[in-house]
Design a protein around this motif. Structure first.
Motif, PDB file in Angstrom:
ATOM      1  N   ALA A  24       9.275  -3.718 -11.208  1.00  0.00           N
ATOM      2  CA  ALA A  24       8.015  -3.963 -10.463  1.00  0.00           C
ATOM      3  C   ALA A  24       6.799  -4.086 -11.592  1.00  0.00           C
ATOM      4  CB  ALA A  24       7.876  -2.957  -9.543  1.00  0.00           C
ATOM      5  N   GLY A  25       6.850  -2.996 -12.345  1.00  0.00           N
ATOM      6  CA  GLY A  25       5.798  -3.151 -13.553  1.00  0.00           C
ATOM      7  C   GLY A  25       5.531  -4.369 -14.115  1.00  0.00           C
ATOM      8  N   ARG A  26       6.600  -5.102 -14.649  1.00  0.00           N
ATOM      9  CA  ARG A  26       6.536  -6.345 -15.172  1.00  0.00           C
ATOM     10  C   ARG A  26       5.806  -7.493 -14.298  1.00  0.00           C
ATOM     11  NH1 ARG A  26       8.231  -9.469 -19.233  1.00  0.00           N
ATOM     12  NH2 ARG A  26       9.272  -7.767 -20.256  1.00  0.00           N
ATOM     13  N   ALA A  27       6.480  -7.472 -12.955  1.00  0.00           N
ATOM     14  CA  ALA A  27       5.634  -8.576 -12.140  1.00  0.00           C
ATOM     15  C   ALA A  27       4.472  -8.235 -11.750  1.00  0.00           C
ATOM     16  CB  ALA A  27       6.688  -8.338 -10.796  1.00  0.00           C
ATOM     17  N   GLU A  28       3.918  -6.729 -11.570  1.00  0.00           N
ATOM     18  CA  GLU A  28       2.721  -6.527 -11.312  1.00  0.00           C
ATOM     19  C   GLU A  28       1.744  -7.089 -12.405  1.00  0.00           C
ATOM     20  OE1 GLU A  28       0.109  -2.695 -10.252  1.00  0.00           O
ATOM     21  OE2 GLU A  28       1.974  -2.934  -9.138  1.00  0.00           O
ATOM     22  N   SER A  29       2.124  -6.704 -13.763  1.00  0.00           N
ATOM     23  CA  SER A  29       1.409  -6.811 -14.901  1.00  0.00           C
ATOM     24  C   SER A  29       1.220  -8.342 -15.225  1.00  0.00           C
ATOM     25  CB  SER A  29       1.838  -6.181 -16.115  1.00  0.00           C
ATOM     26  OG  SER A  29       3.287  -6.521 -16.413  1.00  0.00           O
ATOM     27  N   ILE A  53      -0.937  -9.552 -24.962  1.00  0.00           N
ATOM     28  CA  ILE A  53      -0.694  -9.709 -23.379  1.00  0.00           C
ATOM     29  C   ILE A  53       1.053  -9.497 -23.354  1.00  0.00           C
ATOM     30  CG2 ILE A  53      -0.338 -11.215 -21.449  1.00  0.00           C
ATOM     31  CD1 ILE A  53      -2.855  -9.913 -21.834  1.00  0.00           C
ATOM     32  N   ALA A  54       1.726  -9.937 -24.135  1.00  0.00           N
ATOM     33  CA  ALA A  54       3.108  -9.753 -24.094  1.00  0.00           C
ATOM     34  C   ALA A  54       3.516  -8.285 -24.054  1.00  0.00           C
ATOM     35  CB  ALA A  54       3.847 -10.578 -25.159  1.00  0.00           C
ATOM     36  N   GLU A  55       2.801  -7.552 -25.144  1.00  0.00           N
ATOM     37  CA  GLU A  55       2.947  -6.089 -25.239  1.00  0.00           C
ATOM     38  C   GLU A  55       2.340  -5.380 -23.907  1.00  0.00           C
ATOM     39  OE1 GLU A  55       1.088  -2.301 -28.163  1.00  0.00           O
ATOM     40  OE2 GLU A  55       0.742  -4.505 -28.760  1.00  0.00           O
ATOM     41  N   PHE A  56       1.225  -5.829 -23.641  1.00  0.00           N
ATOM     42  CA  PHE A  56       0.883  -5.256 -22.198  1.00  0.00           C
ATOM     43  C   PHE A  56       1.769  -5.158 -21.024  1.00  0.00           C
ATOM     44  CE2 PHE A  56      -1.571  -6.148 -18.097  1.00  0.00           C
ATOM     45  CZ  PHE A  56      -1.806  -4.887 -17.823  1.00  0.00           C
ATOM     46  N   ILE A  57       2.664  -6.384 -20.722  1.00  0.00           N
ATOM     47  CA  ILE A  57       3.593  -6.749 -19.810  1.00  0.00           C
ATOM     48  C   ILE A  57       4.735  -5.916 -20.310  1.00  0.00           C
ATOM     49  CG2 ILE A  57       5.047  -8.179 -18.757  1.00  0.00           C
ATOM     50  CD1 ILE A  57       2.729 -10.409 -19.268  1.00  0.00           C
ATOM     51  N   ASN A  58       5.203  -5.756 -21.592  1.00  0.00           N
ATOM     52  CA  ASN A  58       6.333  -5.080 -21.916  1.00  0.00           C
ATOM     53  C   ASN A  58       6.217  -3.467 -21.598  1.00  0.00           C
ATOM     54  OD1 ASN A  58       7.923  -7.289 -22.512  1.00  0.00           O
ATOM     55  ND2 ASN A  58       7.326  -7.233 -24.624  1.00  0.00           N
ATOM     56  N   THR A  59       4.834  -2.954 -21.934  1.00  0.00           N
ATOM     57  CA  THR A  59       4.530  -1.692 -21.639  1.00  0.00           C
ATOM     58  C   THR A  59       4.677  -1.179 -20.350  1.00  0.00           C
ATOM     59  OG1 THR A  59       3.270  -1.602 -23.648  1.00  0.00           O
ATOM     60  CG2 THR A  59       2.940   0.189 -22.106  1.00  0.00           C
ATOM     61  N   MET A  60       4.113  -2.201 -19.432  1.00  0.00           N
ATOM     62  CA  MET A  60       4.151  -1.929 -17.915  1.00  0.00           C
ATOM     63  C   MET A  60       5.628  -1.792 -17.404  1.00  0.00           C
ATOM     64  SD  MET A  60       1.024  -0.881 -17.610  1.00  0.00           S
ATOM     65  CE  MET A  60       1.272  -0.523 -15.799  1.00  0.00           C
ATOM     66  N   SER A  61       6.383  -2.635 -18.105  1.00  0.00           N
ATOM     67  CA  SER A  61       7.661  -2.970 -17.668  1.00  0.00           C
ATOM     68  C   SER A  61       8.497  -1.547 -18.043  1.00  0.00           C
ATOM     69  CB  SER A  61       8.446  -4.147 -18.210  1.00  0.00           C
ATOM     70  OG  SER A  61       9.644  -4.190 -17.829  1.00  0.00           O
ATOM     71  N   ALA A 119       0.783  -1.082  -0.005  1.00  0.00           N
ATOM     72  CA  ALA A 119       0.010  -0.047  -0.132  1.00  0.00           C
ATOM     73  C   ALA A 119       0.915   1.361   0.011  1.00  0.00           C
ATOM     74  CB  ALA A 119      -0.898   0.107   1.274  1.00  0.00           C
ATOM     75  N   LYS A 120       1.941   1.266   0.714  1.00  0.00           N
ATOM     76  CA  LYS A 120       2.962   2.412   0.800  1.00  0.00           C
ATOM     77  C   LYS A 120       3.635   2.764  -0.576  1.00  0.00           C
ATOM     78  CE  LYS A 120       3.835   2.343   5.927  1.00  0.00           C
ATOM     79  NZ  LYS A 120       4.857   2.341   6.774  1.00  0.00           N
ATOM     80  N   ASN A 121       3.739   1.730  -1.142  1.00  0.00           N
ATOM     81  CA  ASN A 121       4.373   2.036  -2.527  1.00  0.00           C
ATOM     82  C   ASN A 121       3.513   2.185  -3.630  1.00  0.00           C
ATOM     83  OD1 ASN A 121       6.882   1.196  -1.308  1.00  0.00           O
ATOM     84  ND2 ASN A 121       6.926  -0.955  -1.845  1.00  0.00           N
ATOM     85  N   TYR A 122       2.268   2.269  -3.507  1.00  0.00           N
ATOM     86  CA  TYR A 122       1.258   2.304  -4.429  1.00  0.00           C
ATOM     87  C   TYR A 122       1.583   3.674  -5.399  1.00  0.00           C
ATOM     88  CZ  TYR A 122      -3.149   2.510  -7.145  1.00  0.00           C
ATOM     89  OH  TYR A 122      -4.243   2.986  -7.796  1.00  0.00           O
ATOM     90  N   ASP A 123       1.512   4.749  -4.635  1.00  0.00           N
ATOM     91  CA  ASP A 123       1.675   5.961  -5.171  1.00  0.00           C
ATOM     92  C   ASP A 123       2.874   6.063  -5.914  1.00  0.00           C
ATOM     93  OD1 ASP A 123      -0.777   6.635  -4.142  1.00  0.00           O
ATOM     94  OD2 ASP A 123       0.010   8.319  -2.940  1.00  0.00           O
ATOM     95  N   ALA A 124       3.916   5.629  -5.521  1.00  0.00           N
ATOM     96  CA  ALA A 124       5.188   5.629  -6.027  1.00  0.00           C
ATOM     97  C   ALA A 124       5.217   5.162  -7.630  1.00  0.00           C
ATOM     98  CB  ALA A 124       6.489   5.395  -5.460  1.00  0.00           C
ATOM     99  N   ARG A 125       4.614   3.849  -7.479  1.00  0.00           N
ATOM    100  CA  ARG A 125       4.345   3.086  -8.745  1.00  0.00           C
ATOM    101  C   ARG A 125       3.486   3.515  -9.679  1.00  0.00           C
ATOM    102  NH1 ARG A 125       3.580  -1.201  -5.062  1.00  0.00           N
ATOM    103  NH2 ARG A 125       1.355  -1.515  -5.864  1.00  0.00           N
ATOM    104  N   HIS A 126       2.356   4.085  -9.257  1.00  0.00           N
ATOM    105  CA  HIS A 126       1.266   4.380 -10.276  1.00  0.00           C
ATOM    106  C   HIS A 126       1.420   5.964 -10.908  1.00  0.00           C
ATOM    107  CE1 HIS A 126      -1.734   1.195 -10.122  1.00  0.00           C
ATOM    108  NE2 HIS A 126      -1.094   0.716  -9.438  1.00  0.00           N
ATOM    109  N   THR A 127       2.225   6.631  -9.999  1.00  0.00           N
ATOM    110  CA  THR A 127       2.403   8.118 -10.583  1.00  0.00           C
ATOM    111  C   THR A 127       3.593   8.025 -11.627  1.00  0.00           C
ATOM    112  OG1 THR A 127       4.035   8.413  -8.771  1.00  0.00           O
ATOM    113  CG2 THR A 127       1.636   9.183  -8.421  1.00  0.00           C
ATOM    114  N   GLN A 128       4.228   6.853 -11.898  1.00  0.00           N
ATOM    115  CA  GLN A 128       5.016   6.708 -12.915  1.00  0.00           C
ATOM    116  C   GLN A 128       4.417   6.636 -14.316  1.00  0.00           C
ATOM    117  OE1 GLN A 128       7.024   3.010 -11.278  1.00  0.00           O
ATOM    118  NE2 GLN A 128       8.881   3.913 -11.748  1.00  0.00           N
TER     119      GLN A 128
END
Length: 268
Positions: A202-207, A188-196, A41-50
């Motif tokens: 962290a974006g790759r793992a989360e997606s 889906i591969a594109e989605f994961i790569n975009t978030m990465s 939860a504490k890391n949420y803002d730092a991740r999503h504001t990217q």
């Protein structure tokens, strides 16, 4: 806008019948990313504001609603306050709802720091929140509904429609897939790569977790769910093949429509 004394009341617990039904989906358990984890939860803002601008998103939603300062708005899945904190400066009251107590606690800290007095927090979600106040003028839900399977999405959306006044507005933004099924692997591969690219490892793992364990659905299913829940889709915006936004109005029957209920709180 005049600030009022903030009671910060929690909503009442779900009714006994809801809790007792063995078949009822438990929306308090996590699917995918565990936002009941304090550190997550504490890391949420730092991740999503990217890749998100919370203030700009809020201003766009406020402009689309066209409501005046007397309005009451429900923020379903408020998280750490991405929408609620900015919207509170535009509306009389915000009911901020989330299933994650750590996320609510973080949002409360922001509210206290900002000296806002018109946000009321509730621990609950699409299936458990009981709106005991007057019908809301609008509801917002951003990147939250995908935590429910499609059957329960329908129930949750129907429950939201019952919380709105006739002609009330609803804005939904979520991970919604609009690619053709035959290219799902590449998409889906594109989605994961975009978030990465946007968020790093962290974006790759989360997606990847999102696709594996969460419940995002097709755009044509989402649109059917909205319509069957009692919403008219005013605009549908497939922002990419992976994200979509829907601006909706609660359908009304001629017997219940009056100029005061439909237009009374719109800006002139």
């Amino acid at each position: 806008m005049t600030k009022r004394k903030d009671t910060h009341r929690r909503s009442a617990a779900p009714d006994a019948a809801s809790r007792a039904a063995a078949w009822r989906y438990d929306e308090m358990k996590h699917s995918g990313v565990d936002y009941n984890d304090v550190q997550v939860a504490k890391n949420y803002d730092a991740r999503h504001t990217q890749f998100r601008d919370f203030k700009r998103e809020t201003e766009q939603i406020v402009a689309a609603f066209g409501l005046d300062e007397s309005a009451t708005v429900i923020d379903m899945g408020c998280g750490t306050g991405a929408f609620a904190l900015h919207a509170a400066r535009h509306y009389r009251r915000i009911h901020a709802v989330d299933v994650s107590r750590p996320m609510i606690d973080l949002a409360r800290e922001k509210v206290k720091k900002a000296q806002l007095t018109n946000i009321e927090f509730h621990h609950g979600g699409f299936l458990t929140y009981e709106h005991r106040a007057e019908p809301a003028d609008a509801i917002v839900s951003t990147v939250t509904l995908h935590h429910l399977p499609d059957f329960w999405k329908q129930i949750g959306l129907y429950r939201l429609s019952q919380m709105l006044r006739p002609g009330g507005r609803f804005y939904l933004f979520d991970v919604v897939f609009s690619f053709e099924v035959e290219r799902h692997e590449a998409a889906i591969a594109e989605f994961i790569n975009t978030m990465s690219r946007r968020m790093g490892p962290a974006g790759r793992a989360e997606s990847e977790t999102h696709v594996l364990d969460e419940f995002s659905t097709w755009h044509w299913i989402m649109e059917g769910l909205l319509e069957r829940a009692g919403f008219q889709i005013d605009t549908a915006n497939c922002i990419t093949e992976f994200f979509a936004g829907y601006l909706c109005t609660k359908k009304v029957h001629s017997a219940t429509v009056t100029s005061s209920t439909v237009a009374g709180r719109r800006r002139p």
